[in-house]
Every structure is written in structure tokens, then in C-alpha cells.
Design a protein around this motif. Sequence first.
Motif, mmCIF file in Angstrom:
data_model
loop_
_atom_site.group_PDB
_atom_site.id
_atom_site.type_symbol
_atom_site.label_atom_id
_atom_site.label_comp_id
_atom_site.label_asym_id
_atom_site.label_seq_id
_atom_site.Cartn_x
_atom_site.Cartn_y
_atom_site.Cartn_z
ATOM 1 N N GLY A 372 0.300 -6.287 -2.001
ATOM 2 C CA GLY A 372 0.765 -7.444 -1.175
ATOM 3 C C GLY A 372 -0.045 -6.267 0.603
ATOM 4 O O GLY A 372 0.446 -6.666 1.410
ATOM 5 N N ILE A 373 0.188 -4.921 -0.004
ATOM 6 C CA ILE A 373 0.185 -3.565 1.670
ATOM 7 C C ILE A 373 -0.893 -3.075 1.461
ATOM 8 O O ILE A 373 -1.298 -2.808 0.325
ATOM 9 C CB ILE A 373 2.009 -3.037 1.663
ATOM 10 C CG1 ILE A 373 2.051 -2.486 0.178
ATOM 11 C CG2 ILE A 373 2.952 -3.888 1.176
ATOM 12 C CD1 ILE A 373 3.356 -1.013 0.194
ATOM 13 N N ASN A 374 -1.068 -2.058 2.409
ATOM 14 C CA ASN A 374 -2.016 -1.110 2.168
ATOM 15 C C ASN A 374 -1.386 -0.279 1.043
ATOM 16 O O ASN A 374 -0.352 0.614 0.871
ATOM 17 C CB ASN A 374 -1.908 -0.616 3.793
ATOM 18 C CG ASN A 374 -2.702 -1.486 4.704
ATOM 19 O OD1 ASN A 374 -3.064 -2.475 4.781
ATOM 20 N ND2 ASN A 374 -1.751 -1.149 6.696
ATOM 21 N N LYS A 375 -3.062 0.771 1.079
ATOM 22 C CA LYS A 375 -3.045 1.392 -0.060
ATOM 23 C C LYS A 375 -2.526 3.015 0.047
ATOM 24 O O LYS A 375 -1.018 3.482 -0.061
ATOM 25 C CB LYS A 375 -3.981 2.091 0.250
ATOM 26 C CG LYS A 375 -5.186 0.808 -1.110
ATOM 27 C CD LYS A 375 -6.109 1.270 -2.002
ATOM 28 C CE LYS A 375 -7.234 2.043 -1.265
ATOM 29 N NZ LYS A 375 -8.340 2.574 -1.588
ATOM 30 N N SER A 376 -2.407 3.095 1.894
ATOM 31 C CA SER A 376 -1.797 4.260 2.707
ATOM 32 C C SER A 376 0.048 4.431 2.975
ATOM 33 O O SER A 376 0.563 4.879 2.230
ATOM 34 C CB SER A 376 -1.737 4.196 3.435
ATOM 35 O OG SER A 376 -1.962 3.636 4.248
ATOM 36 N N GLU A 377 0.261 2.621 3.037
ATOM 37 C CA GLU A 377 1.683 2.680 2.592
ATOM 38 C C GLU A 377 2.541 2.622 1.354
ATOM 39 O O GLU A 377 3.701 2.936 0.972
ATOM 40 C CB GLU A 377 2.247 1.199 2.868
ATOM 41 C CG GLU A 377 2.996 0.583 3.474
ATOM 42 C CD GLU A 377 3.173 -0.399 4.296
ATOM 43 O OE1 GLU A 377 4.253 -1.214 4.449
ATOM 44 O OE2 GLU A 377 2.145 -1.306 5.082
ATOM 45 N N LEU A 378 1.742 2.170 0.173
ATOM 46 C CA LEU A 378 2.193 2.199 -0.824
ATOM 47 C C LEU A 378 2.792 3.262 -1.218
ATOM 48 O O LEU A 378 2.905 3.894 -1.335
ATOM 49 C CB LEU A 378 0.912 1.200 -1.771
ATOM 50 C CG LEU A 378 1.032 2.093 -3.343
ATOM 51 C CD1 LEU A 378 2.540 0.718 -3.658
ATOM 52 C CD2 LEU A 378 0.171 1.040 -4.230
ATOM 53 N N LEU A 379 1.192 3.890 -1.379
ATOM 54 C CA LEU A 379 1.938 5.782 -1.637
ATOM 55 C C LEU A 379 2.706 6.740 -0.757
ATOM 56 O O LEU A 379 3.564 6.811 -1.623
ATOM 57 C CB LEU A 379 -0.037 6.760 -1.497
ATOM 58 C CG LEU A 379 -0.901 6.416 -2.356
ATOM 59 C CD1 LEU A 379 -2.270 7.264 -1.339
ATOM 60 C CD2 LEU A 379 -0.926 6.867 -3.656
ATOM 61 N N SER A 380 3.237 6.115 0.762
ATOM 62 C CA SER A 380 3.946 6.519 1.211
ATOM 63 C C SER A 380 4.873 6.960 0.041
ATOM 64 O O SER A 380 6.403 7.174 0.256
ATOM 65 C CB SER A 380 4.242 6.663 2.578
ATOM 66 O OG SER A 380 5.007 6.516 3.054
ATOM 67 N N GLN A 381 5.201 5.051 0.254
ATOM 68 C CA GLN A 381 6.684 4.578 -0.609
ATOM 69 C C GLN A 381 6.409 4.882 -1.966
ATOM 70 O O GLN A 381 8.098 5.172 -2.325
ATOM 71 C CB GLN A 381 6.406 3.412 -0.676
ATOM 72 C CG GLN A 381 7.111 2.252 0.806
ATOM 73 C CD GLN A 381 6.948 1.425 1.629
ATOM 74 O OE1 GLN A 381 8.201 0.441 0.294
ATOM 75 N NE2 GLN A 381 6.354 -0.061 2.314
ATOM 76 N N LEU A 382 5.802 5.104 -2.616
ATOM 77 C CA LEU A 382 5.685 5.673 -4.112
ATOM 78 C C LEU A 382 6.407 6.823 -3.939
ATOM 79 O O LEU A 382 7.247 7.589 -4.497
ATOM 80 C CB LEU A 382 4.025 6.070 -4.779
ATOM 81 C CG LEU A 382 3.794 4.167 -5.320
ATOM 82 C CD1 LEU A 382 2.748 4.410 -5.450
ATOM 83 C CD2 LEU A 382 5.223 3.842 -6.195
ATOM 84 N N ASP A 383 6.551 8.204 -2.946
ATOM 85 C CA ASP A 383 6.139 9.140 -2.689
ATOM 86 C C ASP A 383 8.293 9.410 -3.336
ATOM 87 O O ASP A 383 8.494 9.892 -2.885
ATOM 88 C CB ASP A 383 5.853 9.944 -1.874
ATOM 89 C CG ASP A 383 4.218 10.109 -2.057
ATOM 90 O OD1 ASP A 383 4.266 10.358 -3.635
ATOM 91 O OD2 ASP A 383 3.484 10.477 -1.683
#
Length: 409
Positions: A372-383
Motif C-alpha cells: 500500500g506504499i511506494n517501493k522507495s518508501e518501503l525500502l527506506s523503512q525496511l532499512d
Amino acid sequence: MPKLIHLIIGLGLIVGGCNAASLQPKVEVGAEVLLDEHLPKLEGKRVGLVMNPTARVGGSHMLDTLLARDVNVTALFAPEHGFRGDVGAGETIKEGIDQDTGLPVYSLYGSTRKPTSEMLDSVDILLFDMQDVGARFYTYNATMGNVLEAAAADSVPVWVLDRPNPAGGKLISGWMMQKQHQSFVGRYSIPMVHGMTLGELAKMIVGEQWVNSAGQAQLKVIPMEGWKRSMKWPQTGLEWIPPSPNLPTFEHAFIYLGTVFFEGINISEGRGTSDPFLKIGSPTTKLTSNHIAELRRLFSGVQVERISFMPQSMPGKAPHPDFEGQRCYGLEIQVTDPNRFDPVKLGAKLLRVMMDATPNAELNNYIQKLVGINKSELLSQLDNEAYLKTWKQTARKFAEQRKPYLIYD
């Protein structure tokens, strides 16, 4: 004596022994309540059924039970996986005739995803009965919304025969759906795991006016008896009927709430094996002992082991899965206590670990529809694991929003 034995079992006692077990009483699903209390209200009505193989009571499908009770069933509506449940994920459902009854079957998972006025011409009331898994991205809730919308426009009442949320009614987890990523696998502004039954969610869809003509909807929820929000599936005493071909057990369905992430990356989620969503891997994944140790340290209630597997084509279940016939390396997950971990948090951590261990790992655009969110935002939050704070805030806000629509406890 049989009644006494049944009562003892229902109270969770072990017959023939001296020790009592802490089993919960068996839950009575909405379909049973319908048969016990509401069947006379269907007399003289032309009844349409939106169901799949999970619509069972006492080992019999509701279609057969209703016909045996002389209910005038006139039309069948098939969601993803089909009315009989023999179609794989994402495969188009074709319209036709049910071979067992001769009744028309209308597809709700093809070019048309909600009933048309022509389909509803022969229907006075719709009964919706399907076992959900409690996930926003599981398409049965979107189908239910489409049915509510179409029925409201044609002044057809909809009765939702409620069934348990297998993950219980307390777990709220994952990202809230952002409007720009809404799709059939993420239709509503709710978290990835919402902790509601389909009956409760139907009330919310209408109450929040998430579908057209919500003000004209004639929704009736037939609640369960005996279900509590604290119950996960094993506590209900109900037989598990797979809601889709790749969720053969409760454990598969529970882990699926998190390992669904792997449908949005070039790493296998285990389709084409005996344990989809419990096995994940790819030909290029190289997990270290540190990866395994980290997962074991962070999560209790699950066992994680390194394995290899080879996906194979399984018609009706996993035709032509990713990496078909190739040796994949990755993880196998075993659920030991579903009350001790959040499967979505586990899935997010697994995604980060597997991406770290897979040199060519790459997210695809489908991941945005799932989370439900952008890929870039997902990657940032996973990091930086910023999602933990985000999810907590989301859960708190949604718990308040859903309160007016809760039926149980």
C-alpha cells in the motif's frame, strides 16, 4: 449419554481421562445460525449464493444444504478460485453451469468483477458466505464490496453469513493502503491485517461509504455464536477448509499474512511446493548462519531452517510457478505458537534478510499493491525499521475507526 459426551467435549474435557484440557467451545458460524434461526425468512425468495468451498456446515456445502431444505436457489456467483475452489490464484473464472445442480454460475473474477443487473434479475436476496484470512490483500473482501455495491443499486438485500478471522480479532498490523495504490488486491483504506471478520468489514464498508450507493445498501450480518476476538483458528474447534488452493492449513494462512511480501519480489514464495508461503528462496540466495541466528533471536513461536527446494507446476494450484524446475535456496518456516509473534513483522524482517542474501533481489510494482506504499518508501523503512513506529500508529488509529462496526466482544 451422547448428549453428555458432546457437552463434555464442548467444555474442553478429555473423555476417558482425569485431566481437563483448556480447549475453547466450538464456534457456531453464521451459516449454522441461518439454518437454525432464519431459514423461514427465505421462503418464497429467489436466492443467489456468493460462495466458495469454505461455505460448509457439518461437512456439507451450503448450496446442497439449502437445496435440501427446499430453498429456491436461482444463481451462483464465483469469486477468485471459483465456486468449487479448483482454480489457481489470479486465473480468470469462467461463467457456465454448475455440473452438480445445473444452476448458472456467474464469474466475479474475470472481465466482470461485480454482479450486473442482468445477473441479479433472477435474485431477490444474496447470501454471501466465504472464509476469509483477515488480510486486506485477500480478494474476497473486495468481491464482497462489489457485491454490496451492485446489490444496493438494484435494491437486492445482502446477508453476510459470518465466519471467524483465523488470525483473531485483535491483531492489526502493516501499512495503511495509500489511495494511489488501491486495486482489487487492496481496495480499502485499512491496514494489511485488520483484525475484523467479513461481517464486521461489510458493516464498515457500508458505514464508511466506501462503495457507491452505500446509503441504499440492505445489509444484514448473521453473526457467529461463541467466537471471541482473542481466538485464533485452532481455538474455534472448526475444521479448516482451504479458502484457496495454496493455503491448505491454518499455519499456511497465518504465515501468508507476512510472506505475501514475496509475491512482490523475484524470490519464490514457495508456490509449486507442498508448503507455499512457508518456504521462500531463489536460485541465487545465499543465507549465512548470521541471518538464521538473527531471525531466531528476534522471533519466538516459529522455527526457521535453511533448506533447498525445487518448484514444480501444479495445475489448479500453482501452474508454472517462479523458478519452475530450478533448485532454490532459502528458508522453511514452521509455526509453533501463533500467539507469540506477528506474522507481518516476521514477513517484513524476512524480506529484508532475503534481499540481503540475494544479490539480484529486486522489488516489482506489485509490491506496492500488496503493502500500500511506494517501493522507495518501503525500502527506506525496511532499512531502518521505521515501519515499527508507523504500524503502531496505524493500528491505534484504525482500532478507533473500526469500533462502531465491531460485533464481537
